[in-house]
Design a protein around this motif. Structure first.
Motif, short mmCIF file in Angstrom:
data_model
loop_
_atom_site.label_atom_id
_atom_site.label_comp_id
_atom_site.label_asym_id
_atom_site.label_seq_id
_atom_site.Cartn_x
_atom_site.Cartn_y
_atom_site.Cartn_z
N PRO A 154 -7.36 3.33 -5.67
CA PRO A 154 -7.95 2.06 -5.24
C PRO A 154 -8.77 1.40 -6.35
CG PRO A 154 -8.29 3.75 -3.58
CD PRO A 154 -7.76 4.45 -4.79
N ALA A 155 -8.76 0.07 -6.35
CA ALA A 155 -9.52 -0.69 -7.36
C ALA A 155 -11.01 -0.77 -7.04
CB ALA A 155 -8.95 -2.10 -7.48
N LYS A 156 -11.37 -0.55 -5.77
CA LYS A 156 -12.74 -0.80 -5.32
C LYS A 156 -13.82 -0.13 -6.17
CE LYS A 156 -15.55 -0.79 -1.12
NZ LYS A 156 -15.80 -2.25 -1.18
N LYS B 80 -5.92 0.15 -8.96
CA LYS B 80 -6.53 0.07 -10.29
C LYS B 80 -5.60 -0.63 -11.26
CE LYS B 80 -8.24 3.25 -13.91
NZ LYS B 80 -8.39 4.69 -14.26
N LEU B 81 -4.29 -0.32 -11.20
CA LEU B 81 -3.34 -0.94 -12.12
C LEU B 81 -3.25 -2.44 -11.90
CD1 LEU B 81 -1.21 -0.82 -14.31
CD2 LEU B 81 0.48 -0.18 -12.58
N HIS C 228 -11.08 -9.79 -1.95
CA HIS C 228 -9.69 -9.46 -2.24
C HIS C 228 -9.40 -8.00 -1.90
CE1 HIS C 228 -5.78 -10.12 -4.01
NE2 HIS C 228 -5.93 -9.09 -4.83
N ASP C 229 -10.34 -7.13 -2.20
CA ASP C 229 -10.18 -5.72 -1.86
C ASP C 229 -10.12 -5.53 -0.35
OD1 ASP C 229 -10.38 -2.74 -2.63
OD2 ASP C 229 -12.04 -2.99 -1.21
N ARG C 230 -10.95 -6.27 0.37
CA ARG C 230 -10.96 -6.16 1.83
C ARG C 230 -9.62 -6.63 2.42
NH1 ARG C 230 -15.19 -8.85 2.55
NH2 ARG C 230 -16.62 -7.10 2.54
N ALA C 231 -9.08 -7.70 1.82
CA ALA C 231 -7.81 -8.25 2.33
C ALA C 231 -6.63 -7.35 2.02
CB ALA C 231 -7.58 -9.65 1.75
N LYS C 232 -6.61 -6.76 0.83
CA LYS C 232 -5.46 -5.98 0.38
C LYS C 232 -5.56 -4.49 0.69
CE LYS C 232 -3.33 -9.48 -1.29
NZ LYS C 232 -2.14 -9.98 -0.59
N GLY C 233 -6.79 -3.99 0.84
CA GLY C 233 -6.95 -2.57 1.14
C GLY C 233 -6.41 -1.70 0.03
N THR C 234 -5.65 -0.68 0.40
CA THR C 234 -5.13 0.27 -0.59
C THR C 234 -4.07 -0.34 -1.50
OG1 THR C 234 -3.53 1.08 1.03
CG2 THR C 234 -5.64 2.27 0.86
#
Length: 609
Positions: A505-507, A567-568, A557-563
């Motif tokens: 994950p990017a979070k 990171k990539l 954006h993280d909340r909308a896309k999730g997993t």
């Protein structure tokens, strides 16, 4: 008044004058009664005088104009033919030209732009050949305006601009600056400049048009509604949605006062309001507006109109965003059915786009074989119009096809799609408009930033697809994975990087980097595929704090896309935004300097996503 009752010449002239007054005040039924009384009286005469025959031609066209306003095309055409027969008998070329103008108006309102252009051009030829005095030269300017408007709707913007400017030149030489025809030319110039994305110039012309109309017309005149509608569209294009909605509501109120609730202009305004609610993600309100627009159009212009195809597609996008995939599919297919009849000019790109939308829905429904069929159809159509269409549509089609063939374990077909996709370089997204002719539907005025934003907007439907690494086994690996992968930088170069756990994950990395991004967060947001509504909301919520704007953008954006937001994907977006240094400074990856491939535009699907 009984039409068979004897009328004096004074009575006839009085009725015509009353008809004009009623028509100008948009009391259409009263105007129609006056004109029909005159028409039926003259028709009852066994041997009418010559001036009565001339008057009957004019009255037929006045009646036609009223039926056009009522969207009663059959009755309008009936009176055009009556006028044309009488004009041919009298050898009145100016009246024949005016008949052709009305036929062009009907074709335009029905969405048949090639048909409209043919009638308007024939009318202009007659006027140029036979008309001479100054008042008739103004009729030539009307034809030029009509032709310019058709070119505008066809996306042939240079031709449109040339025609309308010629029209305006004639009008300013022959008419007062405040004449309504001048206001119409200013309005049409605004339409053209808006399509060229020259919003400030367009707004200036719309304001000029509105000012004239407010000075010479009453406050509830339909032309003023047109001005408000067009100004609303400018505000919409500028992302000022509440201002746009206010202008549309003013226009709608004026239109309903004049036309009642069932009129083509009312349908257009409902559709415009639906667009605003759609951008604001108020889907139920958008659906209500689109549905009202559709109901009116179906009543007035039938189910084979391009506007209806657009509305079906818009409703499909609402259902897609609501996760109602079967209903979305139904709407997209209805739209496709209309466009595939090839009734209208220049629909190939729209058809390909619908195949793209349908393929995405089918993918979401796990109908992979059906989705690949839609992709193949869309890709074939895009190849036919290669060089004149938006590459974003092709990219989506190839990406969906690769996803589906992977799901179907058709490795050879997936690799073929991957190879064909690699031929579409990033630069083509930015050169799409400038490399096509000046008659492109989007015009020539977009700079590279705006072109790329256009691509992102048109790619929104792909945002929700599964994120897959097409060259790796998609099964998650719990152990640390270190890979060398290729990413694309801001100059289109392919850069090899060393990255650990690219699918993680990017979070966790957001808190590390957001303060280093600064004002470049807007470009990063665009490259991540975040829509303009969300961007504007974030900016208005935190107008003075760039760091907070960036942090909020990444977290949303993280909340909308999730997993799916890996990171990539974050690293790829940073590279293409020109922020590669941030990735190294914060230990997200390492650039393999020796492996940098200068100018390499051949890249896999992950690079383009």
């Amino acid at each position: 008044m009984n039409a068979t009752k004897d009328l004096s010449a004074e009575d006839v002239n009085r009725l015509c004058e009353e008809g004009h007054n009623y028509s100008n005040s948009y009391n259409l039924q009263q105007a129609l009664t006056c004109y029909l009384t005159v028409f039926e009286y003259i028709a009852s005469l066994s041997d009418p005088e010559h001036w009565y025959k001339q008057l009957q031609c004019d009255v037929c066209l006045h009646i036609c104009d009223i039926y056009i306003r009522k969207c009663d095309w059959n009755r309008a055409n009936e009176f055009i033919q009556k006028a044309k027969r009488q004009a041919n008998e009298l050898q009145k070329q100016d009246t024949i030209a005016r008949c052709l103008d009305r036929q062009g108006d009907i074709k335009k309102l029905q969405g048949d732009l090639p048909g409209a252009l043919e009638y308007f051009t024939d009318s202009l030829k007659i006027k140029v050949k036979y008309l001479g005095n100054s008042s008739q030269v103004v009729d030539i300017s009307t034809s030029l305006n009509n032709i310019g408007l058709v070119y505008c709707y066809q996306g042939k913007l240079d031709k449109a601009l040339d025609a309308v400017k010629k029209s305006l030149t004639i009008q300013l030489q022959c008419l007062d600056q405040n004449f309504n025809d001048v206001a119409m030319s200013y309005n049409n110039l605004g339409l053209i400049y808006n399509m060229q994305k020259k919003h400030d110039t367009a707004l200036s012309f719309f304001m000029k048009s509105l000012k004239i109309r407010q000075e010479i017309l009453h406050n509830n005149h339909p032309s003023i509604a047109t001005s408000y509608n067009n100004i609303g569209t400018i505000y919409k294009d500028l992302g000022k949605y509440q201002e746009a909605l206010t202008k549309y509501e003013i226009a709608l109120n004026i239109q309903i006062i004049n036309f009642g609730p069932v009129h083509i202009d009312v349908a257009t305004t409902y559709s415009n309001m639906g667009n605003i609610y759609n951008y604001q993600q108020e889907y139920e309100k958008a659906l209500e507006m689109y549905s009202m627009s559709l109901d009116i159009d179906l009543q007035l212009i039938g189910d084979k109109n391009r506007n209806i195809a657009t509305t079906y597609s818009n409703i499909g996008s609402i259902y897609y965003n609501q996760g109602k995939y079967e209903m979305a599919l139904d709407m997209y297919r209805k739209s496709l059915e209309i466009l595939e009849q090839k009734i209208f000019d220049d629909t190939d790109e729209d058809i390909a786009s619908l195949h793209s939308n349908i393929s995405v829905v089918l993918y979401k429904q796990s109908e992979y074989e059906l989705a690949t069929t839609e992709c193949e159809k869309g890709i074939a159509m895009m190849q036919e119009i290669f060089g004149h269409a938006n590459p974003a549509i092709s990219i989506t089609l190839y990406q969906v096809a690769i996803n589906c063939y992977n799901k179907l374990n058709c490795e050879a077909k997936a690799n073929d799609m991957r190879r064909r996709l690699s031929a579409i370089d990033v630069t083509s997204l930015q050169q799409h408009i400038s490399n096509t002719s000046s008659e492109n539907r989007l015009g020539n005025s977009l700079d590279q930033q705006e072109q790329f934003e256009e691509f992102v907007d048109q790619s929104d439907i792909f945002d929700d697809l599964e994120s897959e690494d097409y060259n790796q086994d998609p099964t998650p690996n719990p152990r640390e994975v270190v890979e060398i992968v290729s990413v694309i930088d801001a100059f289109g170069n392919s850069i090899k990087i060393l990255i650990s756990n690219p699918k993680s994950p990017a979070k966790p990395y957001i808190v590390r980097i957001f303060k280093d991004i600064g004002k470049d967060w807007l470009q990063l947001a665009i490259n991540l595929g975040i829509n303009h509504t969300m961007i504007e909301t974030i900016r208005s919520d935190h107008p003075q704090d760039i760091n907070e704007q960036c942090r909020k953008m990444l977290n949303e954006h993280d909340r909308a896309k999730g997993t799916d937001f890996t990171k990539l994907l974050l690293i790829e977006a940073l590279f293409i935004t020109g922020l590669s240094s941030i990735t190294e400074q914060n230990n997200l990856c390492r650039i393999c300097k020796a492996c940098k491939l200068e100018g390499n535009i051949n890249k896999d699907v992950a690079d383009i996503k």
